[in-house]
Design an enzyme around this catalytic site. Sequence first.
Site, PDB file in Angstrom:
ATOM      1  CE  LYS A 190      -2.124   1.676   3.791  1.00  0.00           C
ATOM      2  NZ  LYS A 190      -1.906   3.148   3.840  1.00  0.00           N
ATOM      3  CG  ASP A 204     -12.681  17.985  -4.405  1.00  0.00           C
ATOM      4  OD1 ASP A 204     -13.632  18.771  -4.608  1.00  0.00           O
ATOM      5  OD2 ASP A 204     -11.518  18.366  -4.190  1.00  0.00           O
ATOM      6  NE  ARG A 211       1.551   2.166  13.414  1.00  0.00           N
ATOM      7  CZ  ARG A 211       0.752   3.051  13.982  1.00  0.00           C
ATOM      8  NH1 ARG A 211       1.252   3.918  14.845  1.00  0.00           N
ATOM      9  NH2 ARG A 211      -0.539   3.074  13.713  1.00  0.00           N
ATOM     10  CB  THR A 233      -9.348   1.541  11.791  1.00  0.00           C
ATOM     11  OG1 THR A 233      -8.125   2.049  11.258  1.00  0.00           O
ATOM     12  CG2 THR A 233      -9.952   0.543  10.835  1.00  0.00           C
ATOM     13  CE  LYS A 249      -7.598   6.463   4.325  1.00  0.00           C
ATOM     14  NZ  LYS A 249      -6.126   6.319   4.179  1.00  0.00           N
ATOM     15  CG  ASP A 283      -4.785   4.425   1.705  1.00  0.00           C
ATOM     16  OD1 ASP A 283      -5.949   4.829   1.540  1.00  0.00           O
ATOM     17  OD2 ASP A 283      -4.254   4.323   2.830  1.00  0.00           O
TER      18      ASP A 283
END
Length: 232
Positions: A32, A64, A211, A119, A61, A59
């Site tokens: 990603k 608009d 991570r 999340t 997002k 990614d």
Amino acid sequence: MGKDVIIACDFSSAKDTFDFLDQFTEEKPFVKIGMELYYAEGPSIVKEIKKRGHKIFLDLKLHDIPNTVKKAMSVLSSLDVDMTNLHAAGTVDMMKAAVEGLTKEDGTRPILIAVTQLTSTSEERMQNELLINASINDTIVKYAENAKAAGLDGVVCSPLEAGMVKDACGKPFITVTPGVRFADGEVGDQVRVTTPEKAREIGSDYIVVGRPVTQAEDPVAAYRRCVKEFVG
């Protein structure tokens, strides 16, 4: 469609990214590329990682007015990524426009998914700060239904909601789930999390892991553990 683990390459430079990816001598993980890396390095980083043989989830997002999103998706379609996304909160019209912009002349396009609720968002924050009075589960399911109505392939949601999204939108509707942590790991800044094994049981199609892999002492071993727990 097979399940897959996507590694979130949330690095600030091409050097850091390739230092990380160079550790994978046998696998070519699905990666990603998010805002931090894309804004630091631009489209060239996408092309270089693609050239190395990785699948890419871009990614960014988008959110608009429909026409702007349509034009932006048209530009992104030329990068030949495998998956990209937008915010479901941008309405059905915006999502339909995104599909139009992303679709190439030959009718092909990457997988397009919509973010339901991040999340990091709790129900309390959603209701108090965003003034959305429905429950977080009802909101996520409604956003998923809107995405399906607009012609999208699936949604980003936490693993905890993947099952209810499948129930509402059907098994083929894709669920891409961040917020995955090993049972013995740190939660970080996300509040709706679960393990790779549990995500598989609930119905996630793809899990996005950052991570727990990128900051592991042995990232390749951590990635393999993730694949074993999620894919089986």
